[in-house]
Design a protein around this motif. Structure first.
Motif, short mmCIF file in Angstrom:
data_model
loop_
_atom_site.label_atom_id
_atom_site.label_comp_id
_atom_site.label_asym_id
_atom_site.label_seq_id
_atom_site.Cartn_x
_atom_site.Cartn_y
_atom_site.Cartn_z
N ASP A 192 0.83 -1.21 0.00
CA ASP A 192 0.00 0.00 0.00
C ASP A 192 0.87 1.26 0.00
O ASP A 192 0.57 2.25 -0.66
N ALA A 233 2.23 1.65 -3.46
CA ALA A 233 1.18 2.14 -4.36
C ALA A 233 0.90 3.61 -4.10
O ALA A 233 0.68 4.40 -5.03
N THR A 240 -3.64 -1.42 -8.80
CA THR A 240 -3.42 -1.10 -7.39
C THR A 240 -3.31 0.41 -7.19
O THR A 240 -3.88 0.98 -6.27
#
Ligand SMILES: Cc1ncc(COP(=O)(O)OP(=O)(O)O)c(N)n1
Ligand SMILES: Cc1ncsc1CCOP(=O)(O)O
Ligand SMILES: [Mg+2]
Length: 500
Positions: A5, A8, A33
């Motif tokens: 995360d 991304a 993503t």
């Protein structure tokens, strides 16, 4: 929240960190993503997933790098480097693509050298608003805002030198104590907790950039390295070595905690937790913090007054302990209570630090006040049972005996040890008669509690005491008035150590 995360997020933000990763050929995350993260970023109200342990470590490393490279703000570049350094699937990807975080770090160095400002271009908001209507998936929230970290001069070399030197002292001290737990105490649980303390310390130190510490190191120019005190040179037992090292560890942790507050509050907090663990270890391993115990392991008791003009009694006591004194008795027939208390507190700290016992002469009340391990009572002093009510069951009570009958009575009254004498003529106290070595010879037959021969004993006559079967003596003048109290104590100990 997972490391992917964070990656991304870097890319969705088209951040400088993402550009840096792109420059060295790091494969971008899938568009899918990134788009999902972008969509979530747009909504202010999405719930923030809990950061995982790994993302916490990445964040901590990014903060440390910010300090190393720029000092004040955490930027996406720092996050990018941290992602390459901390163990996670992102690092695995970098490793398999043979991407080296050093390349990225060099690039950061270059940008600093070229005067490029490394700015915060996004903020990971782990404290952001939660919304009840929000989806419960792994959304993350990014806010475009800059939050300044504390504004200290992180490159202050003096602070770096303190942290560096103190951390080394702490590491060394922990090793010494761990060796004591392992080889002297043979205590697996204490050894394990010291090991874990050492690892905890290494982890806390990870929050401080090593390069910063190393660049400020200046051992040759450290005025403290050449200062050693007499007390630092002399150690009387492995327990004394370990106790002194643990004290050093605690002091180092305190110093790291205080100076660490200038660098990173989380570092200071971790160090504070370690400091409390070090106190627990001390309780587990070293002298009991509550007074009491017994004297079966002790052989040489030194009677000291509260003060003596022209003599530094703390120095005398320390030298005597280095020479083998293992009990100190505070005996002063003239000092007022204030002076007794003051001297008692000093002797208490000293004896505790050296892992030896402290006995108070005549005064059960003062024994309690100064937290002595016990009290010594003569035939004309308070009865043992009365004194026990004052000092409690855990402290030691000793009594003076001058005959076989008194020794037997002392045992019946519950004495923990006896003084037997006066053996020879004393310069400390006047006697008209002496019980001599005859009483010592006879005493060995009637009692099994520890017995200390007393009265005029010195290096010249201690062998007579030893020959009578006594391996324990209490002395004053022979050590107190010696030019070299340590040598005097050693000479007496040498004769006693032949017994048993
Ligand atoms: C170990 C030891 N033995 C004997 C004495 C003497 O105690 P006491 O007879 O009460 O005389 P004072 O010391 O109070 O003068 C002692 N103190 N310690
Ligand atoms: C308090 C006391 N009680 C018997 S001898 C003595 C004094 C011991 O001191 P020194 O060793 O100087 O004779
Ligand atoms: Mg007395």
């Amino acid at each position: 929240m997972e490391p992917s995360d964070l990656l991304a997020a870097l890319f969705s933000d088209e951040s400088a960190g993402a550009a840096l990763l792109g420059e060295i050929g790091f494969p971008p995350p899938s568009t899918q993503t990134v788009t999902t993260v972008e969509a979530r970023t747009a909504a202010d109200t999405l719930p923030i997933p809990e950061p995982s342990e790994t993302t916490d470590r990445i964040r901590d490393r990014a903060i440390a790098l910010a300090r190393r490279f720029g000092g004040r703000e955490v930027s996406s570049e720092h996050l990018a480097v941290a992602l390459l350094e901390i163990e996670s699937p992102i690092r695995d990807t970098a490793n398999s693509a043979r991407l080296d975080p050093d390349t990225v770090r060099d690039r950061l160095d270059e940008s600093i050298a070229m005067g490029e400002v490394v700015e915060v271009d996004f903020q990971l908001d782990v404290d952001g608003p939660h919304s009840p209507e929000s989806p419960t998936d792994d959304s993350i929230s990014l806010r475009r805002e800059s939050r300044r970290t504390e504004s200290v001069d992180l490159f202050d070399p003096a602070v770096a030198r303190i942290i560096d030197a103190t951390a080394n002292r702490c590491r060394e001290g922990l090793r010494v104590v761990e060796d004591f737990a392992r080889f002297v105490r043979d205590d697996p649980s204490a050894t394990q907790s010291l090991k874990s303390l050492r690892h905890g310390f290494a982890e806390a130190m990870n929050l401080i950039p090593t390069e910063w510490l190393l660049s400020s190191r200046n051992t040759g120019g450290d005025v403290g390295t050449s200062i050693t005190t007499e007390a630092e040179r002399s150690r009387s037992s492995p327990e004394h070595v370990a106790a002194a090292s643990l004290k050093r560890v605690q002091e180092s942790l305190r110093s790291l905690e205080e100076y660490g507050k200038l660098i990173d509050p989380r570092f200071a907090e971790s160090i504070e937790r370690l400091r409390y663990r070090a106190y627990e270890t001390e309780q587990q391993l070293i002298v009991p913090t509550t007074p009491g115990g017994e004297l079966s392991a002790a052989h040489l008791m030194l009677l000291l007054p509260a003060m003596l003009p022209g003599r530094d009694l703390t120095q005398v006591a320390m030298q005597a302990i280095a020479g083998g004194v293992d009990v100190i008795q505070l005996r002063d027939k003239n000092a007022n209570d204030h002076v007794l208390l003051e001297a008692g507190r000093i002797f208490r700290e000293l004896t505790r630090n050296h892992g030896i016992r402290l006995i108070m002469n005549d005064r059960p009340d003062v024994a309690v006040a100064i937290e002595a391990d016990g009290v010594h009572l003569g035939q004309d002093d308070l009865p043992i049972k009365t004194a026990r009510r004052i000092i409690g069951p855990d402290r030691i009570v000793g009594t003076s005996t001058h005959s076989i009958e008194q020794i037997q009575q002392a045992v019946r009254d519950g004495a923990d040890y006896v003084g037997v004498g006066p053996t020879f003529a004393s310069t400390t106290k006047h006697f008209a008669e002496f019980t001599g070595v005859e009483l010592l010879r006879a005493a060995g037959e009637v009692a099994s509690i520890p017995m200390f021969a007393i009265g005029g004993i010195d290096a010249g006559n201690v062998s007579e005491v030893a020959a009578a079967g006594f391996g324990r003596v209490a002395v004053s003048g022979a050590i107190l008035n010696a030019d070299d109290p340590r040598q005097a104590a050693m000479n007496i100990r040498a004769a006693l150590d032949m017994i048993e």
